[in-house]
Motif scaffolding. Structure first.
Motif, PDB file in Angstrom:
ATOM      1  N   GLY A 153       0.808  -1.217   0.000  1.00 15.07           N
ATOM      2  CA  GLY A 153       0.000   0.000   0.000  1.00 15.07           C
ATOM      3  C   GLY A 153       0.838   1.263   0.000  1.00 15.07           C
ATOM      4  N   TYR A 154       1.961   1.235   0.699  1.00 15.40           N
ATOM      5  CA  TYR A 154       2.852   2.396   0.723  1.00 15.40           C
ATOM      6  C   TYR A 154       3.432   2.653  -0.674  1.00 15.40           C
ATOM      7  CZ  TYR A 154       3.099   2.503   5.880  1.00 15.40           C
ATOM      8  OH  TYR A 154       2.821   2.614   7.210  1.00 15.40           O
ATOM      9  N   GLU A 155       3.823   1.579  -1.354  1.00 18.78           N
ATOM     10  CA  GLU A 155       4.376   1.722  -2.702  1.00 18.78           C
ATOM     11  C   GLU A 155       3.331   2.285  -3.661  1.00 18.78           C
ATOM     12  OE1 GLU A 155       6.966  -1.717  -3.925  1.00 18.78           O
ATOM     13  OE2 GLU A 155       6.152  -2.506  -2.028  1.00 18.78           O
ATOM     14  N   LEU A 156       2.098   1.811  -3.542  1.00 10.90           N
ATOM     15  CA  LEU A 156       1.023   2.323  -4.389  1.00 10.90           C
ATOM     16  C   LEU A 156       0.743   3.795  -4.081  1.00 10.90           C
ATOM     17  CD1 LEU A 156      -1.312  -0.792  -4.287  1.00 10.90           C
ATOM     18  CD2 LEU A 156       0.097  -0.011  -6.220  1.00 10.90           C
ATOM     19  N   ALA A 157       0.851   4.168  -2.821  1.00 12.49           N
ATOM     20  CA  ALA A 157       0.665   5.574  -2.448  1.00 12.49           C
ATOM     21  C   ALA A 157       1.753   6.451  -3.065  1.00 12.49           C
ATOM     22  CB  ALA A 157       0.660   5.715  -0.925  1.00 12.49           C
ATOM     23  N   LEU A 158       2.978   5.958  -3.089  1.00  9.39           N
ATOM     24  CA  LEU A 158       4.059   6.710  -3.731  1.00  9.39           C
ATOM     25  C   LEU A 158       3.813   6.841  -5.236  1.00  9.39           C
ATOM     26  CD1 LEU A 158       7.118   5.305  -1.762  1.00  9.39           C
ATOM     27  CD2 LEU A 158       6.203   7.648  -1.656  1.00  9.39           C
TER      28      LEU A 158
END
Length: 149
Positions: free
Chosen positions: A132-137
């Motif tokens: 989820g963090y990678e998708l947010a970036l």
């Protein structure tokens, strides 16, 4: 100059990998930070990755983001469900904020199904663990005009 994204983490996230791994996964916060750093580098972003168990720190960092960041990835953890102060700080920072949760709060206890942040965030990603963090970036790179992905 690369765009800087603040990655802000709230209470108990320092316990990732130890606390309820059946809910939050086996990755540690250091693992999440490493994933974020790798993803940010691939997108041409800088990250400033922080964690605090103190609500006031998160508020101060969101205020700091107004001048020092192009956007924010925010996992406010338990404060998501309780903090009007963090909601107000998200509004005051005037930067795109992506709310992230490792678990899916909508499949959990009823009190976790309300967020004070979601309706003022640019987007919400939940239930995908550290991915989820990678998708947010990815999303912030698009929103900030840094990437064509």
């Amino acid at each position: 100059m690369k765009a800087t994204i603040f990655v802000l983490n709230g209470p108990n996230l320092n316990m990732l990998g130890q606390r309820e791994p059946e809910i939050y996964g086996a990755d540690t916060l250091a693992d999440v930070k490493k994933r974020c750093a790798t993803k940010a580098a691939a997108l041409g972003l800088e990250i400033d990755f922080r964690q605090s168990n103190h609500e006031g720190d998160l508020v101060s960092w969101l205020q700091e983001a107004r001048d020092a960041a192009s956007g924010v990835v925010l996992n406010a953890a338990g404060y998501t469900h309780t903090s009007v102060a963090i909601r107000d700080a998200v509004l005051a920072c005037e930067k795109p904020v992506i709310e992230v949760h490792l678990s899916n709060p909508y499949s959990r206890e009823e009190f976790r199904q309300h967020s004070f942040i979601s309706d003022v965030a640019a987007g919400v990603i939940c239930g995908l663990a550290g991915k989820g963090y990678e998708l947010a970036l990815d999303a912030l790179a698009d929103i900030c005009g840094v990437s064509d992905t």
